[in-house]
Structures are given as C-alpha cells and as structure tokens.
Design a protein around this motif. Sequence first.
Motif, PDB file in Angstrom:
ATOM      1  N   LEU A 111       0.845  -1.206   0.000  1.00 23.11           N
ATOM      2  CA  LEU A 111       0.000   0.000   0.000  1.00 23.11           C
ATOM      3  C   LEU A 111       0.877   1.251   0.000  1.00 23.11           C
ATOM      4  O   LEU A 111       0.806   2.086   0.904  1.00 23.11           O
ATOM      5  CB  LEU A 111      -0.926  -0.001   1.230  1.00 23.11           C
ATOM      6  CG  LEU A 111      -1.884  -1.193   1.346  1.00 23.11           C
ATOM      7  CD1 LEU A 111      -2.593  -1.170   2.687  1.00 23.11           C
ATOM      8  CD2 LEU A 111      -2.895  -1.174   0.201  1.00 23.11           C
ATOM      9  N   PRO A 112       1.695   1.434  -1.033  1.00 23.23           N
ATOM     10  CA  PRO A 112       2.666   2.528  -1.032  1.00 23.23           C
ATOM     11  C   PRO A 112       2.038   3.915  -1.079  1.00 23.23           C
ATOM     12  O   PRO A 112       2.676   4.891  -0.673  1.00 23.23           O
ATOM     13  CB  PRO A 112       3.504   2.270  -2.285  1.00 23.23           C
ATOM     14  CG  PRO A 112       2.596   1.490  -3.187  1.00 23.23           C
ATOM     15  CD  PRO A 112       1.783   0.623  -2.272  1.00 23.23           C
ATOM     16  N   ASP A 113       0.813   4.027  -1.577  1.00 18.75           N
ATOM     17  CA  ASP A 113       0.172   5.334  -1.717  1.00 18.75           C
ATOM     18  C   ASP A 113      -0.844   5.629  -0.623  1.00 18.75           C
ATOM     19  O   ASP A 113      -1.532   6.652  -0.674  1.00 18.75           O
ATOM     20  CB  ASP A 113      -0.512   5.422  -3.088  1.00 18.75           C
ATOM     21  CG  ASP A 113       0.478   5.255  -4.239  1.00 18.75           C
ATOM     22  OD1 ASP A 113       1.605   5.793  -4.131  1.00 18.75           O
ATOM     23  OD2 ASP A 113       0.133   4.573  -5.217  1.00 18.75           O
ATOM     24  N   ASP A 114      -0.962   4.739   0.349  1.00 22.21           N
ATOM     25  CA  ASP A 114      -1.923   4.919   1.442  1.00 22.21           C
ATOM     26  C   ASP A 114      -1.182   5.524   2.632  1.00 22.21           C
ATOM     27  O   ASP A 114      -0.517   4.829   3.398  1.00 22.21           O
ATOM     28  CB  ASP A 114      -2.543   3.566   1.810  1.00 22.21           C
ATOM     29  CG  ASP A 114      -3.695   3.681   2.796  1.00 22.21           C
ATOM     30  OD1 ASP A 114      -3.636   4.575   3.668  1.00 22.21           O
ATOM     31  OD2 ASP A 114      -4.642   2.874   2.704  1.00 22.21           O
ATOM     32  N   ASN A 115      -1.278   6.847   2.782  1.00 24.16           N
ATOM     33  CA  ASN A 115      -0.524   7.532   3.836  1.00 24.16           C
ATOM     34  C   ASN A 115      -0.886   7.041   5.227  1.00 24.16           C
ATOM     35  O   ASN A 115      -0.023   6.949   6.107  1.00 24.16           O
ATOM     36  CB  ASN A 115      -0.757   9.044   3.754  1.00 24.16           C
ATOM     37  CG  ASN A 115      -0.027   9.689   2.592  1.00 24.16           C
ATOM     38  OD1 ASN A 115       1.099   9.297   2.274  1.00 24.16           O
ATOM     39  ND2 ASN A 115      -0.645  10.665   1.950  1.00 24.16           N
ATOM     40  N   LEU A 116      -2.170   6.742   5.438  1.00 24.05           N
ATOM     41  CA  LEU A 116      -2.593   6.282   6.766  1.00 24.05           C
ATOM     42  C   LEU A 116      -1.933   4.951   7.104  1.00 24.05           C
ATOM     43  O   LEU A 116      -1.342   4.789   8.178  1.00 24.05           O
ATOM     44  CB  LEU A 116      -4.113   6.158   6.819  1.00 24.05           C
ATOM     45  CG  LEU A 116      -4.690   5.634   8.144  1.00 24.05           C
ATOM     46  CD1 LEU A 116      -4.352   6.570   9.291  1.00 24.05           C
ATOM     47  CD2 LEU A 116      -6.208   5.444   8.024  1.00 24.05           C
ATOM     48  N   MET A 117      -2.008   3.992   6.191  1.00 20.87           N
ATOM     49  CA  MET A 117      -1.435   2.681   6.466  1.00 20.87           C
ATOM     50  C   MET A 117       0.087   2.737   6.538  1.00 20.87           C
ATOM     51  O   MET A 117       0.713   2.038   7.343  1.00 20.87           O
ATOM     52  CB  MET A 117      -1.886   1.686   5.403  1.00 20.87           C
ATOM     53  CG  MET A 117      -3.380   1.383   5.425  1.00 20.87           C
ATOM     54  SD  MET A 117      -3.912   0.613   6.982  1.00 20.87           S
ATOM     55  CE  MET A 117      -3.147  -1.001   6.833  1.00 20.87           C
ATOM     56  N   GLN A 118       0.695   3.572   5.705  1.00 17.18           N
ATOM     57  CA  GLN A 118       2.137   3.750   5.786  1.00 17.18           C
ATOM     58  C   GLN A 118       2.536   4.272   7.163  1.00 17.18           C
ATOM     59  O   GLN A 118       3.468   3.757   7.806  1.00 17.18           O
ATOM     60  CB  GLN A 118       2.607   4.727   4.708  1.00 17.18           C
ATOM     61  CG  GLN A 118       2.605   4.160   3.295  1.00 17.18           C
ATOM     62  CD  GLN A 118       3.746   3.200   3.042  1.00 17.18           C
ATOM     63  OE1 GLN A 118       4.883   3.441   3.433  1.00 17.18           O
ATOM     64  NE2 GLN A 118       3.439   2.090   2.383  1.00 17.18           N
ATOM     65  N   GLY A 119       1.850   5.299   7.622  1.00 19.80           N
ATOM     66  CA  GLY A 119       2.187   5.889   8.917  1.00 19.80           C
ATOM     67  C   GLY A 119       1.977   4.923  10.065  1.00 19.80           C
ATOM     68  O   GLY A 119       2.827   4.790  10.956  1.00 19.80           O
TER      69      GLY A 119
END
Length: 471
Positions: A111-119
């Motif tokens: 999920l490289p473009d999902d800021n929430l999941m990345q964070g």
Amino acid sequence: MKRYLYILIASFFLISSCEDIVDGVNENPNKITPDDIDAKLFLSGAILANTSGQAGHLNRISGLFSGQLVGLTSLYANIYGYSISTAESIGTWSRFYVGVVPNARFIREKLPDDNLMQGIAKVLEAHAIGTAASLFGDVPYSEIVSDVSDPQFDGQVSVLTALNTLLDDAIGDLGAAANASLPEDLYFGGDATKWQAAAYTLKARFLMMRKDYAGAFQAAQNGIASAANNMQHIPRGDPSVSSGDKNLFWEILAGARTGDIGTANSYLIQLLDNSSAVYRGNAKTDETARLGYYRIDESSATNNLGIIEQFEPQNLVTYQETKLTLAETALRTSTFAAALQHLNEYRAWLNGGGGLNANFTGQPHQYDPYVAADFDIGGMENPDGISQSDALLREIIEERYISGFGTFMPFDDARRVRVANPTLGVPFPFNTATATAHPERMPYSDDELNTNSNAPENDPGIFVKTEVNRN
C-alpha cells in the motif's frame, strides 16, 4: 533469524473451485498466498503481536526488576531473585521480529500510496524495535526482513537513531492522511491524528533513553494530550469465558500462574500505603484510591477489580508518559516554573479521578497543586535538604514510577536515572537487599542465540549495561 510473514487473523477462509478443467491446470486453486489477502488485514496481526510483546511476560519481569511486583512462587519467584534464562525472552522476541515487523513491512510494500497505512505501519515497527532495543541493547535491525538469513546486531544507539527517522517519516505520512474507518486498527480505529500524537510520544521516549532531554521536550509537546487518546490494549473478550482477549495479567492469574506473582508488599505498594514508612502522601496528596487500584491479589484473578481487572485496558503509549516527560524535560532544559506547571496539570487530572476505573474513583484521593515553596529545603517535598530543583525532579520521577506501572517506563527510568542522577536519592528499590549489581537488560531470546550466527555466542547477562546507560 529467517524471513517470515506472520499473520494473526482470527479466521480467513478462501473457497475456490475449478470450473474449467483446462484453465489453470498447473495452478493449485486452493493455495493461499499473501498477495491473495487484502494488505489491511495484516494490520490486526501486527497490532496483536505488538500488544503481546509490550504488555506480556517481559513487561511483568521488568516490574519484578524495578520493585513494583513480587515473585512469590515458581517461575516468577526465581526471576525475582534474578535467576532468569534466555528462554524467557523467546515469546517477546518472536512477537516483535516475527509478528510485528514483517506484517508492517508487507503493508508498506503493498500500500505505497496509502498515507494512513504507511504511517501506522511505521509507528508499529518503531514501537516494537524501540522496545526491543531498550530491553536487550544491541539488536538486529538494518538487515531484518530481507534476504539476509542471519542479520547483524546493530548498536543500540544506532537503532534508536534510525527509529527516530522512521517516526519522523510516519509523522509526515500521518499528517498527510485522512482519518478512515479501519476496524483492523485495534488501537485507534483509523484515526490518523491519534496515531501521529502517539508517534511523537514514542519519539520523546526514545530520546529520553538517550538522555537527549531537549529533543524529548520538543517531541513531547506534540504527543498524546489527553488520556482519551491513549494507545491501549482494550480487551473485548466474552465475560463468560475465562480466557481469550482479556487483560493479559488477569489471564495468567486466571490460568496456571495463580499465586505466583502480585504486588504483595512491593515498593510500589509501600509508596501508596499510608501505614508505610515511605508513604508518599502529605497534606496535599492522598493515595488511598490508587493503593486499591494498583494492588494485585495473586490468589485469584477474580479478586482483582483494579489495574488488572479482566476488561481493564492496558496502557502502551499514554498521556501519562507524555505529560510527565514534559515535566521532567522542562526541569532539565527550561525552568523550574515550567516543570512545576506540567506536574500540577497532571495532578489536576489525577485529582479528577484520572488513572482510576469506576471501582475506585469514589475512594479518597487528593492531588492539590504544589507551590515552589513545597520544594524548598524543609518544605513538604524536601525534608532531607536537597536542592529545590532536585526535590522537584525526585517528585516527578517518583510519579513516573507510579503512573508508569504496567509499562516499561519504570524499568527504563531506573536504569537511566542511576546514571544521569546517581546522587539524587530517587529510591528505586531492588529485590535483593545485599545486591551490588542491578538488572540492566533482558536476556536475548534463546532461539535467536541458537539460530543466528551473528548473535553473541552467549548472552552477556542481565547486569551488563546497555549502550545508552554506560555514561
């Protein structure tokens, strides 16, 4: 250490059929691979593993080592006497290195473009590995979850430095993320703002370990600002069933460890008991309610209605830590007045019943604000004639000792303050009255020692200082 993807999902079923005997003849239609599963489903597994590592067996051992708990019989009695084997760390090591980080890295990859999941994934990784570095010292990090089968052990400070950068990245991701309904997020339900505040508090925690008080003060100012936003394990199990998703401490007393570990007459209890010679109460402080709330009766899980009641949340990253970090670091880097203000704001929260559950909020408790004169030589918080600043510092660290119960903060502080302020007289007690050495770390996992060629040949022992506490 091998590369694993560890999925903790209650159940996951995939039913498929082959409607065309020609198409996909060389494929197994019932084989499940990670790519077949929504990456978000890996989040619950990472969180459950993190919870177990943060609030499980080694956390209880840290309470034995910092004088908050007493080992009464069997295994915990041996550990209380500083007899501990590398087998005791297997579970916690696995939770962090097999349960948290591989799942978090998989989420980031998919999920490289999902800021929430990345964070979120970055915060979880930092929380797990930061705790590992704190407990064990030098740990594998730079080469984990890679093609390297035997990752090197990185220096403790270098790991904490790398995690500081990771948390900065997470803070940026979460600042760009929108809140989302995320049932897989068992901590905050997809609230990016709460995750970001937790990241700042963790950043302050790791900077405190390195005695970077100015950096910790700056980070904590953006940390968790309300107890309603604490990162906690919130048990959700069935009350009619004696196990399964309950308070983790309650579960061991409801199971095979009944009678083995409790608060008994620990130093924590003595601080809160008005019949004790070291009772911390005074004309402005009544600890009656907290005494009841923190008391753990080892004889039966059902006798415990306070901090280990079966559905009592367990703190992981909190307002309590944030506010008391602000108080200590303000004193060390700013002004006495600023530190006292933070402490009094925290005491006001306690005075309103903060930190208690409904079984104890009706019991006597009092936390009136202190004034500077209370810390003067001869004042109510300075009977032994130390400096005014040291008297306030002692009170703040003592409050961290009590409010941090159930987390690693008291064990972290005991090791840090012995180095940073050896003459302060903060009375961190130790379990053997004649001991000349005190626990400084947990033993490495027996599994890691036996399978990683880059691991030490033998564990260095619990009395060896880790890098952050050598000076």
